[in-house]
Design a protein around this motif. Structure first.
Motif, PDB file in Angstrom:
ATOM      1  N   LEU A  58      30.345  20.206  40.446  1.00 38.94           N
ATOM      2  CA  LEU A  58      31.043  18.912  40.396  1.00 38.94           C
ATOM      3  C   LEU A  58      30.115  17.739  40.702  1.00 38.94           C
ATOM      4  O   LEU A  58      30.127  16.730  40.004  1.00 38.94           O
ATOM      5  N   VAL A  59      29.299  17.856  41.730  1.00 44.45           N
ATOM      6  CA  VAL A  59      28.397  16.762  42.113  1.00 44.45           C
ATOM      7  C   VAL A  59      27.408  16.474  40.999  1.00 44.45           C
ATOM      8  O   VAL A  59      27.156  15.310  40.653  1.00 44.45           O
ATOM      9  N   PHE A  60      26.857  17.519  40.397  1.00 38.49           N
ATOM     10  CA  PHE A  60      25.890  17.323  39.322  1.00 38.49           C
ATOM     11  C   PHE A  60      26.533  16.726  38.077  1.00 38.49           C
ATOM     12  O   PHE A  60      25.915  15.945  37.361  1.00 38.49           O
ATOM     13  N   ARG A  61      27.773  17.069  37.823  1.00 42.76           N
ATOM     14  CA  ARG A  61      28.494  16.449  36.697  1.00 42.76           C
ATOM     15  C   ARG A  61      28.634  14.951  36.936  1.00 42.76           C
ATOM     16  O   ARG A  61      28.470  14.140  36.022  1.00 42.76           O
ATOM     17  N   GLY A  62      28.931  14.572  38.166  1.00 41.22           N
ATOM     18  CA  GLY A  62      29.046  13.155  38.514  1.00 41.22           C
ATOM     19  C   GLY A  62      27.720  12.428  38.377  1.00 41.22           C
ATOM     20  O   GLY A  62      27.670  11.296  37.887  1.00 41.22           O
ATOM     21  N   MET A  63      26.655  13.073  38.802  1.00 41.79           N
ATOM     22  CA  MET A  63      25.328  12.477  38.664  1.00 41.79           C
ATOM     23  C   MET A  63      24.966  12.290  37.198  1.00 41.79           C
ATOM     24  O   MET A  63      24.442  11.236  36.796  1.00 41.79           O
ATOM     25  N   LYS A  64      25.254  13.297  36.402  1.00 48.46           N
ATOM     26  CA  LYS A  64      24.963  13.228  34.971  1.00 48.46           C
ATOM     27  C   LYS A  64      25.743  12.088  34.315  1.00 48.46           C
ATOM     28  O   LYS A  64      25.200  11.337  33.498  1.00 48.46           O
ATOM     29  N   GLN A  65      27.022  11.950  34.694  1.00 54.37           N
ATOM     30  CA  GLN A  65      27.857  10.888  34.143  1.00 54.37           C
ATOM     31  C   GLN A  65      27.337   9.513  34.544  1.00 54.37           C
ATOM     32  O   GLN A  65      27.299   8.588  33.735  1.00 54.37           O
ATOM     33  N   THR A  66      26.902   9.377  35.789  1.00 59.20           N
ATOM     34  CA  THR A  66      26.354   8.101  36.277  1.00 59.20           C
ATOM     35  C   THR A  66      25.088   7.734  35.510  1.00 59.20           C
ATOM     36  O   THR A  66      24.902   6.572  35.121  1.00 59.20           O
ATOM     37  N   ILE A  67      24.221   8.697  35.295  1.00 61.83           N
ATOM     38  CA  ILE A  67      22.983   8.450  34.542  1.00 61.83           C
ATOM     39  C   ILE A  67      23.313   8.007  33.121  1.00 61.83           C
ATOM     40  O   ILE A  67      22.750   7.047  32.592  1.00 61.83           O
ATOM     41  N   LYS A  68      24.290   8.695  32.510  1.00 64.53           N
ATOM     42  CA  LYS A  68      24.685   8.365  31.136  1.00 64.53           C
ATOM     43  C   LYS A  68      25.270   6.955  31.054  1.00 64.53           C
ATOM     44  O   LYS A  68      24.920   6.177  30.173  1.00 64.53           O
TER      45      LYS A  68
END
Length: 72
Positions: A58-68
């Motif tokens: 979940l945390v990495f999905r959030g990080m990926k979304q923020t970067i995008k």
């Protein structure tokens, strides 16, 4: 799964039982019947005790979304 159904059989189990019992009680009182999301190392184990959702990354999905979203 209820923690009450997993009774300890020795001292080490009893100490673990008491520790996890405190953690589960704290989460239950803090959540106040809200939907819970668990992630990370103990998330899968803890999610068994609640009506919850476990998402391993979940945390990495959030990080990926923020970067995008920020074109980084």
């Amino acid at each position: 799964m209820q923690i009450e159904n997993i009774l300890p059989l020795n001292t080490q189990e009893a100490i673990s039982y008491g520790g996890i019992g405190m953690v589960l009680s704290f989460i239950e009182k803090t959540a106040k019947n809200k939907k819970l999301y668990f992630t990370g190392g103990d998330g899968k184990y803890l999610s068994k005790f609640f009506d919850s959702i476990y998402i391993k990354d979940l945390v990495f999905r959030g990080m990926k979304q923020t970067i995008k979203e920020n074109n980084l």
